[in-house]
Write an enzyme that holds these catalytic residues in place. Structure first.
Site, short mmCIF file in Angstrom:
data_model
loop_
_atom_site.label_atom_id
_atom_site.label_comp_id
_atom_site.label_asym_id
_atom_site.label_seq_id
_atom_site.Cartn_x
_atom_site.Cartn_y
_atom_site.Cartn_z
N ASP A 9 0.86 -1.06 0.26
CA ASP A 9 -0.25 0.44 0.41
C ASP A 9 1.22 0.60 -0.20
O ASP A 9 1.35 1.16 0.48
CB ASP A 9 -1.17 0.16 1.18
CG ASP A 9 -2.15 1.39 0.99
OD1 ASP A 9 -2.82 0.77 1.49
OD2 ASP A 9 -1.74 2.11 1.22
N ASP A 109 -3.65 2.50 -5.47
CA ASP A 109 -2.97 2.38 -4.18
C ASP A 109 -2.00 1.02 -3.80
O ASP A 109 -1.49 1.29 -3.18
CB ASP A 109 -2.40 3.57 -3.45
CG ASP A 109 -3.16 3.35 -2.00
OD1 ASP A 109 -4.02 2.70 -2.24
OD2 ASP A 109 -3.07 4.19 -1.23
N GLU A 110 -2.85 -0.24 -3.92
CA GLU A 110 -2.89 -0.68 -2.96
C GLU A 110 -2.49 -2.81 -3.77
O GLU A 110 -3.52 -2.61 -5.18
CB GLU A 110 -3.52 -1.52 -1.92
CG GLU A 110 -4.76 -1.26 -2.34
CD GLU A 110 -5.92 -1.26 -1.11
OE1 GLU A 110 -5.80 -1.92 -0.43
OE2 GLU A 110 -5.84 -0.08 -0.42
#
Ligand code: DCP
Ligand code: CA
Ligand code: CA
Length: 366
Positions: A9, A109-110
């Site tokens: 993340d 974002d992960e």
């Protein structure tokens, strides 16, 4: 053999991207905002850097309230630019894809990833891969991220959460029970606020307490499926696999050379396994490709590529090997710097004759 699963993340993602673009922001509280347009400052905070968080600003907060908290603090208020973050995200995901066995992006974002096959269950090897991933993202984008490694998705996600910002947490198979025991149930991936308050009503506050809860009680309260999941999750035995995007658009592998070299043969020799890996991924997906790309990353971390596109789809290992060798020769011709990393990518994928793609299989067009 335990599974080796990771979760990555990116730290305060939108705000960190803005800091990279404008480093002077690093010294100031930063909030990235979505303006609704109703009045001049109506809207919400999308995310904030850690300086702003220390002052009480968080995602989802009304901009007006956040501005009050940041009054007199020389804060930067930045309009969200989704396309910019998407582009950064896509580059990072592409790099990640080439470094792990299976990649499952779960947000901008992960991503979860699986390293079981390539590490053969060795957590020390997984740590090295995770360190290389973090270094690569930092070198390419100047962004930090947090990574967790463990035997299940719940353990991996908890690891990345607890190591924020910028950390890496590796929870080995043996350490899983003692790692999970004290964790409060609201921290478990898949357990929302409703579930955790229902569990609290049953006297269950921690994963350790959940692990010894009565199965039939849990099933009565949450249903057979979710009740069963809760029990498994509490001991890091949640079984759901890391699932790749339904339709991959490319397969790639980049390896770090044993030493920097200007000799294309020396570099290519160390890429043999990488080429087999890419071909294996292609074969198991039942795909052919039309474009092959040789990737060179140099000692100064600049990247150069050479590609060849075929008239007809290709699927055999020899062609991949021979063409890669030629492309590496071309790549090194005239290169002034030494190679640090070398990779191959196949793209322009199509299904092999008589094979149905996974998405067609799952959603047949009648
Ligand atoms: N985001 C948003 N609105 C929210 C939550 C998040 O627009 N309510 C956006 C901005 C974030 C990005 O999604 O940068 C990723 O969300 P995360 O929950 O991962 O939060 P951050 O990356 O900002 O911070 P952290 O360092 O805690 O991961
Ligand atoms: Ca994040
Ligand atoms: Ca996230």
């Amino acid at each position: 053999m335990p599974r080796v699963i990771g979760h990555l993340d990116l730290d305060y993602f939108y705000a960190q991207v803005e800091e990279v673009e404008n480093p002077s922001l690093k010294e100031r509280p930063v909030m990235v905002c979505v303006f609704s347009g109703r009045t001049e400052d109506s809207g919400v905070v999308s995310t904030a850097n850690y300086r702003a968080r220390e002052l009480g600003v968080h995602s989802g907060m009304p901009i007006i309230l956040a501005m009050k908290k940041l009054e007199g603090k020389d804060a930067a208020i930045i309009r969200m630019d989704h396309r910019k973050y998407e582009e950064v995200s896509a580059r990072i995901m592409e790099d990640l894809e080439g470094r792990v066995d299976v990649l499952e992006p779960t947000g901008i974002d992960e991503a979860f990833f699986d390293l079981t096959a390539s590490t053969r269950g060795d957590y020390a090897a997984a740590r090295r891969t995770a360190e290389a991933i973090k270094e690569s993202i930092f070198n390419a984008e100047r962004l930090t991220c947090s990574v967790g490694i463990g035997r299940s998705k719940v353990v991996a996600k908890l690891g990345s959460d607890l190591s924020k910002p910028g950390g890496l947490m590796v929870v080995t198979d043996d350490a899983t029970a003692s790692f999970l025991d004290p964790v409060t149930v609201d921290k478990l991936y898949g357990v929302g606020p409703k579930t955790s308050s229902a569990l609290l009503e049953m006297g269950i506050r921690t994963a350790g307490q959940l692990a010894v809860a009565d199965q039939s009680e849990l099933e009565k309260r949450f249903g057979k499926k979710f009740g069963g999941f809760l029990l498994l999750a509490s001991t890091g035995n949640d079984a759901s696999p890391v699932v790749a995007d339904l339709e991959p658009t490319q397969f790639s592998r980049i390896v770090t050379l044993k030493r920097d070299t200007s000799d294309p043969h020396e570099a290519f020799g160390q890429l043999a396994e990488g080429i087999e890996y890419v071909h294996g991924r292609l074969a198991s997906a039942g795909k052919s490709f039309r474009t092959l790309t040789a990737i060179g990353i140099y000692s100064d971390l600049s990247t150069k590529t050479k590609s060849r596109t075929f008239e007809t789809p290709i699927d055999d290992l020899e062609t991949v090997r021979d063409t890669s060798a030629v492309l590496f020769e071309e790549l090194s011709r005239g290169a002034e710097k030494a190679l640090r990393r070398a990779g191959v990518r196949v793209s322009g994928l199509s299904n092999k004759e008589g094979q149905t793609s996974l998405s067609e299989f799952l959603h047949p067009v009648k």
